[in-house]
Scaffold this motif. Structure first.
Motif, PDB file in Angstrom:
ATOM      1  N   LYS A   5       2.824 -18.587  -4.421  1.00 25.70           N
ATOM      2  CA  LYS A   5       3.023 -17.545  -5.436  1.00 25.70           C
ATOM      3  C   LYS A   5       2.393 -16.220  -5.002  1.00 25.70           C
ATOM      4  O   LYS A   5       3.056 -15.174  -5.003  1.00 25.70           O
ATOM      5  N   ASN A   6       1.115 -16.250  -4.644  1.00 25.29           N
ATOM      6  CA  ASN A   6       0.425 -15.017  -4.258  1.00 25.29           C
ATOM      7  C   ASN A   6       0.950 -14.437  -2.942  1.00 25.29           C
ATOM      8  O   ASN A   6       1.169 -13.221  -2.849  1.00 25.29           O
ATOM      9  N   PRO A   7       1.172 -15.259  -1.885  1.00 19.05           N
ATOM     10  CA  PRO A   7       1.766 -14.706  -0.669  1.00 19.05           C
ATOM     11  C   PRO A   7       3.124 -14.043  -0.900  1.00 19.05           C
ATOM     12  O   PRO A   7       3.433 -13.015  -0.298  1.00 19.05           O
ATOM     13  N   ILE A   8       3.936 -14.612  -1.816  1.00 18.79           N
ATOM     14  CA  ILE A   8       5.237 -14.007  -2.107  1.00 18.79           C
ATOM     15  C   ILE A   8       5.069 -12.645  -2.786  1.00 18.79           C
ATOM     16  O   ILE A   8       5.811 -11.685  -2.496  1.00 18.79           O
ATOM     17  N   ILE A 171       4.503   1.107  -5.984  1.00 16.33           N
ATOM     18  CA  ILE A 171       4.972  -0.246  -6.330  1.00 16.33           C
ATOM     19  C   ILE A 171       4.205  -1.297  -5.530  1.00 16.33           C
ATOM     20  O   ILE A 171       3.784  -2.330  -6.062  1.00 16.33           O
ATOM     21  N   CYS A 172       3.995  -1.023  -4.231  1.00 14.68           N
ATOM     22  CA  CYS A 172       3.237  -1.942  -3.390  1.00 14.68           C
ATOM     23  C   CYS A 172       1.816  -2.105  -3.940  1.00 14.68           C
ATOM     24  O   CYS A 172       1.283  -3.223  -4.009  1.00 14.68           O
ATOM     25  N   ALA A 173       1.201  -0.989  -4.347  1.00  9.60           N
ATOM     26  CA  ALA A 173      -0.147  -1.038  -4.927  1.00  9.60           C
ATOM     27  C   ALA A 173      -0.164  -1.902  -6.188  1.00  9.60           C
ATOM     28  O   ALA A 173      -1.119  -2.652  -6.435  1.00  9.60           O
ATOM     29  N   PHE A 174       0.903  -1.818  -6.999  1.00 10.70           N
ATOM     30  CA  PHE A 174       0.982  -2.619  -8.219  1.00 10.70           C
ATOM     31  C   PHE A 174       1.042  -4.111  -7.901  1.00 10.70           C
ATOM     32  O   PHE A 174       0.352  -4.929  -8.538  1.00 10.70           O
ATOM     33  N   PHE A 175       1.850  -4.477  -6.904  1.00  8.62           N
ATOM     34  CA  PHE A 175       1.946  -5.893  -6.526  1.00  8.62           C
ATOM     35  C   PHE A 175       0.602  -6.404  -5.995  1.00  8.62           C
ATOM     36  O   PHE A 175       0.210  -7.544  -6.273  1.00  8.62           O
ATOM     37  N   ILE A 176      -0.106  -5.571  -5.228  1.00 12.37           N
ATOM     38  CA  ILE A 176      -1.422  -5.975  -4.727  1.00 12.37           C
ATOM     39  C   ILE A 176      -2.409  -6.113  -5.889  1.00 12.37           C
ATOM     40  O   ILE A 176      -3.274  -6.995  -5.884  1.00 12.37           O
TER      41      ILE A 176
END
Length: 407
Positions: A5-8, A171-176
Motif C-alpha cells: 500500500k505505502n510503496p504504491i 501532488i507528489c508532496a501530498f502523496f508523500i
C-alpha cells in the motif's frame, strides 16, 4: 498486497512528478529558445545541475542523514513546485537561470532522501521489484511526457506545461504526506551541523569506503561504465544525423522506440524479480547495456541503430534496478545520505571531464571511431564488473543486509 500500500502511494507520487518533469523539460527548452533565439542559452540549462551539485553536495548529506526524510521530501517538493510556478511569469533569462539553480539545489536533497526513505519503507525482499516498477514508471513518463507536451504546446503554449509540472510537485508532496514517518526513533537529540560535524561526517564516509572494499570495487566498476555511457549520450544526435545521415524525425522515432524497449525491460525486470538473482540484474544488465552502446555506435543505418538502442534500453532497466537494490542493501542506512552526496559530487566532476574528453577527441578523429573506443572501454569495465560479482565466493554477499560496514 497490504505491504505494498505505502510503496504504491510513493510510486504514484513520484510517477506523477516524473511525468510533469518531462512536460517541463520540453516546454522550458522551447521557451528559452523562443525568448533568446540562442542555442547556447538552451545549453546553459544543462550546466546548472552540476553547479547545484557542487554547491550542495559537500554538506547536503549531513543534513539528509539527520533530518526527517519524509518532511524533507515534502518540503523540497513544495519549494520546487512554487519556484517552477514563477518561471512562466518572468522574461529574464538570468532570473530563470537563478530559479533553475534553486530548483536543482532543492532537488539535490530530494534524490538521496528518497533513496534512504525507500530503503526504510520497502522490506529488503521487495526492493528489487519496487525498483523495477520505479524504472517502469520513469520509462512510461519518458514515453508519454514529450508526446503530451507536444500536444499541449500546440494547443495552449509552453506556459501550461510548466504550470502542470509545478502542480505535479505539489501532488507528489501530498502523496508523500500520506506515507508513514520512518524516522520517529531519531527525532530527538539531533546535533546542530557545524564545520566539525561535516569533518566527522567526511571521516565516516572515508571509513566506510576503506572498510567496504568489495562494495567499492563493484560501485566503481558500475559507475565507471555508467559515466562513460553518459559521456557518449550527448553524441547521439550528431552520430545519427551526421554519420548515419538520418533526419531529426528519424532521431525522434529512434528515441521513442528506445523508450518502448526501456518500458518492456523494466516490466520484465519486475515480473522476474523473484526468479533472477540480484547479481545478474547488476552484472548482466550492465554488461549487455554496454554491448548496446557498442552496437549503436557501430551501426550503419536506421534499423541497426534502432535495434541497438532498443537492446540498450531493455537491459539498462535491469542494470539500474540491480544497482539501486544493491546500493540500498549494502550502504548502512544511517550513512546513505552522506555517501550518496559525496559520491554524486565526484561523479559530476568526472562526467563533465569525460564528456569534454569525448568531444575533444571527436574534433581530432572520426566521431564514430572515438565513440566506439569509449564504448569498448565501457564494455571492459562492465565485463570486469560481471566477472567480479559472478564469482561463487561472492554469492552470499548479495544476500546479506547492510549492517555497519560490509566486508
Amino acid at each position: 498486497m497490504g505491504s505494498w500500500k505505502n510503496p504504491i502511494l510513493l510510486l504514484t507520487g513520484i510517477g506523477i512528478s516524473y511525468l510533469g518533469s518531462w512536460l517541463y523539460l520540453v516546454a522550458l527548452n522551447i521557451s528559452i529558445l523562443d525568448l533568446t533565439g540562442s542555442a547556447a542559452a538552451v545549453a546553459g540549462l544543462y550546466i546548472i545541475r552540476p553547479i547545484a551539485v557542487l554547491i550542495t553536495n559537500t554538506w547536503s548529506g549531513s543534513v539528509i542523514d539527520r533530518a526527517n526524510k519524509r518532511k524533507l521530501m515534502i518540503a523540497t517538493d513544495v519549494i520546487r513546485g512554487l519556484l517552477v510556478f514563477i518561471i512562466p511569469f518572468t522574461d529574464s533569462l538570468w532570473l530563470i537561470y537563478f530559479i533553475m539553480l534553486l530548483i536543482n539545489i532543492a532537488g539535490a536533497f530530494f534524490g538521496p532522501s528518497s533513496t534512504v526513505y525507500i530503503t526504510k519503507l520497502v522490506p529488503e525482499e521487495n526492493r528489487k521489484r519496487f525498483n523495477s516498477i520505479m524504472s517502469m514508471t520513469a520509462s512510461g513518463a519518458f514515453l508519454l511526457g514529450p508526446a503530451i507536451a507536444g500536444a499541449l504546446i500546440m494547443v495552449a503554449g509552453t506556459e501550461i506545461c510548466i504550470i502542470i509540472n509545478a502542480i505535479s510537485f505539489i501532488i507528489c508532496a501530498f502523496f508523500i504526506y500520506l506515507l508513514p514517518n520512518v524516522d520517529k526513533a531519531s527525532e530527538e537529540g539531533r546535533e546542530p551541523i557545524r564545520l566539525k560535524t561535516l569533518v566527522e561526517d567526511w571521516k565516516a564516509v572515508r571509513n566506510f569506503v576503506v572498510g567496504a572494499k568489495f562494495f567499492i570495487v563493484v560501485y566503481l566498476l558500475y559507475q565507471g561504465a555508467t559515466l562513460i555511457g553518459f559521456a557518449l549520450d550527448p553524441q547521439e544526435v550528431t552520430f545519427i544525423k551526421k554519420i548515419l545521415g538520418l533526419s531529426t524525425r528519424d532521431y525522434g522515432l529512434i528515441v521513442s522506440i528506445t523508450g518502448i524497449g526501456a518500458l518492456a525491460g523494466s516490466s520484465v525486470a519486475a515480473m522476474v524479480s523473484k526468479k533472477i538473482p540480484l547479481k545478474f540484474y547488476l552484472g548482466g544488465g550492465m554488461l549487455l547495456s554496454s554491448v548496446g552502446y557498442l552496437a549503436f555506435y557501430s551501426s550503419f543505418n536506421f534499423l541497426t541503430a534502432t535495434a541497438a538502442f532498443v537492446f540498450l534500453g531493455f537491459f539498462m532497466a535491469f542494470a539500474t534496478t540491480g544497482y539501486a537494490t544493491f546500493f540500498q542493501n549494502k550502504v548502512p542506512v544511517e550513512l546513505m545520505g552522506r555517501f550518496a552526496s559525496v559520491a554524486e559530487m565526484a561523479q559530476g566532476v568526472i562526467q563533465i571531464g569525460l564528456t569534454l574528453l569525448v568531444g575533444f577527441f571527436a574534433e581530432w578523429f572520426s566521431l564514430q571511431f572515438v565513440c566506439i573506443v569509449f564504448s569498448i572501454a565501457g564494455l571492459f569495465l562492465s565485463a570486469s564488473l560481471f566477472s567480479t560479482i559472478i564469482l561463487p565466493s561472492r554469492a552470499g554477499y548479495f544476500k546479506e543486509k547492510a549492517q555497519g560496514v560490509p566486508s
